[in-house]
Write a protein that holds these residues in place. Structure first.
Motif, PDB file in Angstrom:
ATOM      1  N   GLU A 185       0.693  -1.110   0.147  1.00 32.18           N
ATOM      2  CA  GLU A 185       0.105   0.034  -0.133  1.00 32.18           C
ATOM      3  C   GLU A 185       0.703   1.210  -0.194  1.00 32.18           C
ATOM      4  O   GLU A 185       0.400   2.403  -0.563  1.00 32.18           O
ATOM      5  N   LEU A 186       2.084   1.243   0.589  1.00 30.87           N
ATOM      6  CA  LEU A 186       2.988   2.266   0.705  1.00 30.87           C
ATOM      7  C   LEU A 186       3.070   2.881  -0.968  1.00 30.87           C
ATOM      8  O   LEU A 186       3.387   4.077  -1.106  1.00 30.87           O
ATOM      9  N   VAL A 187       3.334   1.721  -1.597  1.00 33.93           N
ATOM     10  CA  VAL A 187       3.746   2.119  -3.310  1.00 33.93           C
ATOM     11  C   VAL A 187       2.519   1.987  -4.061  1.00 33.93           C
ATOM     12  O   VAL A 187       2.385   3.004  -5.040  1.00 33.93           O
ATOM     13  N   LEU A 188       1.792   1.107  -3.836  1.00 32.44           N
ATOM     14  CA  LEU A 188       0.668   0.884  -4.918  1.00 32.44           C
ATOM     15  C   LEU A 188      -0.776   1.385  -4.339  1.00 32.44           C
ATOM     16  O   LEU A 188      -1.827   1.031  -5.050  1.00 32.44           O
ATOM     17  N   GLY A 189      -0.997   1.599  -3.112  1.00 33.06           N
ATOM     18  CA  GLY A 189      -2.209   2.254  -2.532  1.00 33.06           C
ATOM     19  C   GLY A 189      -2.716   3.430  -3.415  1.00 33.06           C
ATOM     20  O   GLY A 189      -2.207   4.131  -3.726  1.00 33.06           O
ATOM     21  N   GLY A 190      -4.026   3.208  -3.685  1.00 33.75           N
ATOM     22  CA  GLY A 190      -4.720   4.236  -4.772  1.00 33.75           C
ATOM     23  C   GLY A 190      -4.572   3.890  -6.000  1.00 33.75           C
ATOM     24  O   GLY A 190      -5.112   4.676  -6.836  1.00 33.75           O
ATOM     25  N   LYS A 191      -3.491   3.250  -6.402  1.00 29.23           N
ATOM     26  CA  LYS A 191      -3.492   2.569  -7.814  1.00 29.23           C
ATOM     27  C   LYS A 191      -3.796   1.568  -8.134  1.00 29.23           C
ATOM     28  O   LYS A 191      -4.053   1.070  -9.150  1.00 29.23           O
ATOM     29  N   THR A 192      -3.951   0.634  -7.163  1.00 30.66           N
ATOM     30  CA  THR A 192      -4.425  -0.939  -7.572  1.00 30.66           C
ATOM     31  C   THR A 192      -5.321  -1.131  -6.266  1.00 30.66           C
ATOM     32  O   THR A 192      -5.606  -0.541  -5.426  1.00 30.66           O
ATOM     33  N   ASP A 193      -6.292  -2.289  -6.545  1.00 33.16           N
ATOM     34  CA  ASP A 193      -7.193  -2.867  -5.741  1.00 33.16           C
ATOM     35  C   ASP A 193      -6.494  -3.958  -4.903  1.00 33.16           C
ATOM     36  O   ASP A 193      -5.830  -4.807  -5.464  1.00 33.16           O
ATOM     37  N   ILE A 194      -6.380  -3.806  -3.491  1.00 37.65           N
ATOM     38  CA  ILE A 194      -5.474  -4.991  -2.727  1.00 37.65           C
ATOM     39  C   ILE A 194      -6.488  -5.389  -1.767  1.00 37.65           C
ATOM     40  O   ILE A 194      -7.109  -4.636  -0.972  1.00 37.65           O
ATOM     41  N   THR A 195      -6.777  -6.638  -1.811  1.00 33.42           N
ATOM     42  CA  THR A 195      -7.803  -7.132  -1.016  1.00 33.42           C
ATOM     43  C   THR A 195      -7.732  -8.659  -0.661  1.00 33.42           C
ATOM     44  O   THR A 195      -6.858  -9.398  -1.449  1.00 33.42           O
ATOM     45  N   PHE A 196      -8.133  -9.287   0.433  1.00 36.52           N
ATOM     46  CA  PHE A 196      -8.022 -10.420   0.734  1.00 36.52           C
ATOM     47  C   PHE A 196      -9.418 -11.278   0.282  1.00 36.52           C
ATOM     48  O   PHE A 196     -10.446 -10.943   0.495  1.00 36.52           O
TER      49      PHE A 196
END
Length: 274
Positions: free
Chosen positions: A173-184
């Motif tokens: 999230e430090l690098v790609l937060g807001g650029k990608t969807d990150i989910t469990f």
């Protein structure tokens, strides 16, 4: 009256050991007979979902949402009608974050097309995942080069103990937060896809195509990747074995778990009781 039910598969339609309660199949057949669309909506590949679709004996004029909303398949016309993938540049960034970790306690699978993943090592965990998902896995000695050669990254899956993935998510999230969807998608699987990809976006797109008001839809799930469709559907449902955050967002929580026939409970109580 509800016109469409979107259901997650693993942990929702199927139990945690990938079995389907017979009551679910019976109830789904009744729903379809009453003119309700039943749409599989999963993080899985469409290939494995097609087999579940056949097992349920769903009608030919139906649809499958796979890859967490990144892919919508028109069964009747054997056609992809919607796709949204991570892409190579962001995929390479995610891979490099993974490679910069000193500890190799996470397994990474990269979808370069809809039926194939590449991995640095093929382990028992990898074999188990690819077997259930009915996809092929290729061992890569240079995963960056192989991803570039494939010219695409659809999504990336990281597999490890939950506490390890929770820490790794912070790095991502430090690098790609807001650029990608990150989910469990499960407790042990963290997925990275396009920022414009979610089950909720795909459900809304499909309903618009079918001229169905979202207020006339039910979405059923058990995990974090189901939150977007729970939030956009007319009625969001969390099965009894769902994570707490999903239960808090849902308008209805089933009494039964996925193993006990949660889907049947929803259909019988909310769709066929009128």
């Amino acid at each position: 009256m509800y016109k469409l039910i979107a259901s997650d598969v693993d942990g929702t339609l199927l139990s945690l050991d990938y079995r389907m309660n017979p009551a679910n199949k019976t109830a789904i057949a009744k729903a379809v007979q009453n003119g309700i669309f039943f749409v599989l909506c999963s993080g899985r590949s469409y290939k494995s979902l097609k087999n579940i679709y056949k097992e349920l004996q769903l009608p030919q004029d139906g649809y499958i949402i796979s890859f967490n909303g990144g892919f919508i398949y028109d069964v009747k016309n054997d056609d992809v009608i919607y796709e949204e993938f991570l892409g190579l540049p962001l995929g390479l960034e995610a891979i490099k974050i993974y490679q910069n970790r000193k500890q190799k306690d996470i397994e990474m699978l990269i979808y370069t097309d809809y039926e194939t993943v590449i991995a640095e090592e093929i382990t028992n965990i990898t074999d188990a995942y690819t077997s259930v998902s009915e996809i092929s896995v290729l061992k890569s000695d240079d995963i960056i080069a192989d991803a570039k050669q494939a010219c695409n990254v659809i999504k990336i899956i990281f597999m490890a103990h939950n506490h390890v993935l929770q820490d790794f998510r912070k790095d991502i999230e430090l690098v790609l937060g807001g650029k990608t969807d990150i989910t469990f998608s499960t407790e042990f699987m963290l997925e990275i896809g396009s920022i414009n990809c979610s089950k909720g976006i795909a459900l809304a797109w499909l309903c618009d195509r079918l001229n169905i008001d979202l207020a006339q839809t039910i979405a059923i799930g058990d995990n974090y990747n189901d939150l977007p469709m729970i939030n956009v559907a007319g009625l969001g449902v969390a099965v009894a074995n769902a994570v707490d955050d999903l239960k808090q967002a849902a308008g209805y929580i089933t009494e039964k778990t996925s193993a006990q026939g949660a889907i049947a409970e929803v259909i019988e109580r909310l769709c066929l009781s009128f």
